[in-house]
Design a protein around this motif. Structure first.
Motif, PDB file in Angstrom:
ATOM      1  N   SER A   1       0.849  -1.196   0.000  1.00 27.85           N
ATOM      2  CA  SER A   1       0.000   0.000   0.000  1.00 27.85           C
ATOM      3  C   SER A   1       0.879   1.238   0.000  1.00 27.85           C
TER       4      SER A   1
ATOM      5  N   GLY B   1      -1.052   4.219  -0.371  1.00 28.35           N
ATOM      6  CA  GLY B   1      -2.225   4.305   0.477  1.00 28.35           C
ATOM      7  C   GLY B   1      -3.479   3.828  -0.220  1.00 28.35           C
ATOM      8  N   ASP B   2      -3.338   2.789  -1.028  1.00 25.31           N
ATOM      9  CA  ASP B   2      -4.489   2.258  -1.758  1.00 25.31           C
ATOM     10  C   ASP B   2      -5.542   1.769  -0.778  1.00 25.31           C
ATOM     11  N   PRO B   3      -6.714   2.383  -0.784  1.00 24.91           N
ATOM     12  CA  PRO B   3      -7.720   2.023   0.204  1.00 24.91           C
ATOM     13  C   PRO B   3      -8.638   0.892  -0.211  1.00 24.91           C
TER      14      PRO B   3
ATOM     15  N   TYR C   1      -6.456   1.485   7.957  1.00 30.28           N
ATOM     16  CA  TYR C   1      -7.793   1.251   7.442  1.00 30.28           C
ATOM     17  C   TYR C   1      -8.479   0.219   8.329  1.00 30.28           C
TER      18      TYR C   1
ATOM     19  N   ILE D   1     -12.111   4.286   5.429  1.00 28.66           N
ATOM     20  CA  ILE D   1     -10.886   4.730   4.772  1.00 28.66           C
ATOM     21  C   ILE D   1     -10.521   6.127   5.263  1.00 28.66           C
TER      22      ILE D   1
ATOM     23  N   ARG E   1      -5.887  -2.767   8.889  1.00 25.17           N
ATOM     24  CA  ARG E   1      -4.772  -2.898   7.944  1.00 25.17           C
ATOM     25  C   ARG E   1      -3.972  -1.603   7.918  1.00 25.17           C
TER      26      ARG E   1
ATOM     27  N   LYS F   1      -1.923   1.518   6.718  1.00 24.80           N
ATOM     28  CA  LYS F   1      -2.164   2.277   5.507  1.00 24.80           C
ATOM     29  C   LYS F   1      -1.051   2.097   4.487  1.00 24.80           C
TER      30      LYS F   1
END
Lengths: 119, 114
Positions: free
Chosen positions: A99, A102-104, B32, B51, B94, B96
């Motif tokens: 990530s 910061g891929d959500p 997250y 998010i 999770r 970030k």
């Protein structure tokens, strides 16, 4: 689109026997994971794979081996089963591992589980 | 150490009443947050995730979750419980950035009685 499938659904082994659990996904995900679920302990990561031909250890890798020969399949092997490996095993997959940006949108998709009993 | 806590092993609620399943976390870096549900003999199904933005997140089957940064909590809620909501609920966190590792809570069994 079946998502993530696991075979077998149930298995009973005797101590010392070996077996392989198969996980398959049809979502073209790069990343796949094996977890075990034990009462009161949530899910613990056994091994994971970041792509075809690669594997890495998770939190509880001892006594297990894995292989990712094809992108869609992730195999979990028990070479010499022990009663401590009695558990429910879940496979999961996701399309992104790192990530960095910061891929959500990176949830994991789970299979239905394999209930393994080692006598 | 990174951890997720679900302080209640079991929550009992009557059908039609509101329900809350609690989750607190200790994971660095504004992670997250997720809720998953597991029905008997089934895998985990995604319910909702936080998010960024509004602290109240709406998800599947009428569930919602409230994020509280100061208390590092992400409690799952539903205004009116159904018997069919009875299942095992997992909170997951999770980080970030970095490796996409999910930290799971130990699970809370929700029992909704008619």
């Amino acid at each position: 689109n079946a998502g993530v499938t696991q075979t077998p659904k149930f298995r009973v082994l005797k101590t010392g026997q070996s077996m392989t659990l198969l996980c398959a996904q049809d979502m073209n995900h790069e990343y796949m994971y094996w977890y075990r679920q034990d009462p009161g302990m949530g899910l613990r990561l056994i091994h994971y794979s970041v792509g075809e031909g690669t594997t890495a250890k998770g939190e509880v890798p001892d006594g297990y081996n894995v292989s990712r020969l094809k992108k869609q399949n992730f195999l979990l092997g028990l070479e010499s089963a022990a009663p401590s490996q009695t558990s429910v095993y879940f496979c999961a997959s996701s399309y992104s591992l790192l990530s960095l940006a910061g891929d959500p949108y990176n949830e994991q998709f789970f299979g239905p589980g394999t209930r393994l009993t080692v006598l | 150490a990174q951890s997720v806590a679900q302080p209640e092993d079991q929550v009992n609620v009557a059908e039609g009443n509101p329900l809350t399943v609690k989750c607190t976390y200790s994971v660095s870096g504004n992670p997250y947050l997720f809720w998953y549900v597991q029905y008997p003999n089934r895998g985990l199904q995604f319910l909702l995730k936080y998010i960024t933005g509004d602290n109240l997140v709406k998800g599947s089957y009428g569930f919602e979750a409230e994020f509280n940064k100061s208390q590092t909590s992400f409690h799952l809620k539903k205004p009116s419980a159904l018997v069919s909501d009875s299942a095992l609920y997992f909170c997951a966190v999770r980080p970030k950035y970095g490796f996409n590792k999910f930290y799971f809570g130990s699970g809370t069994k929700l029992n909704v009685k008619p």
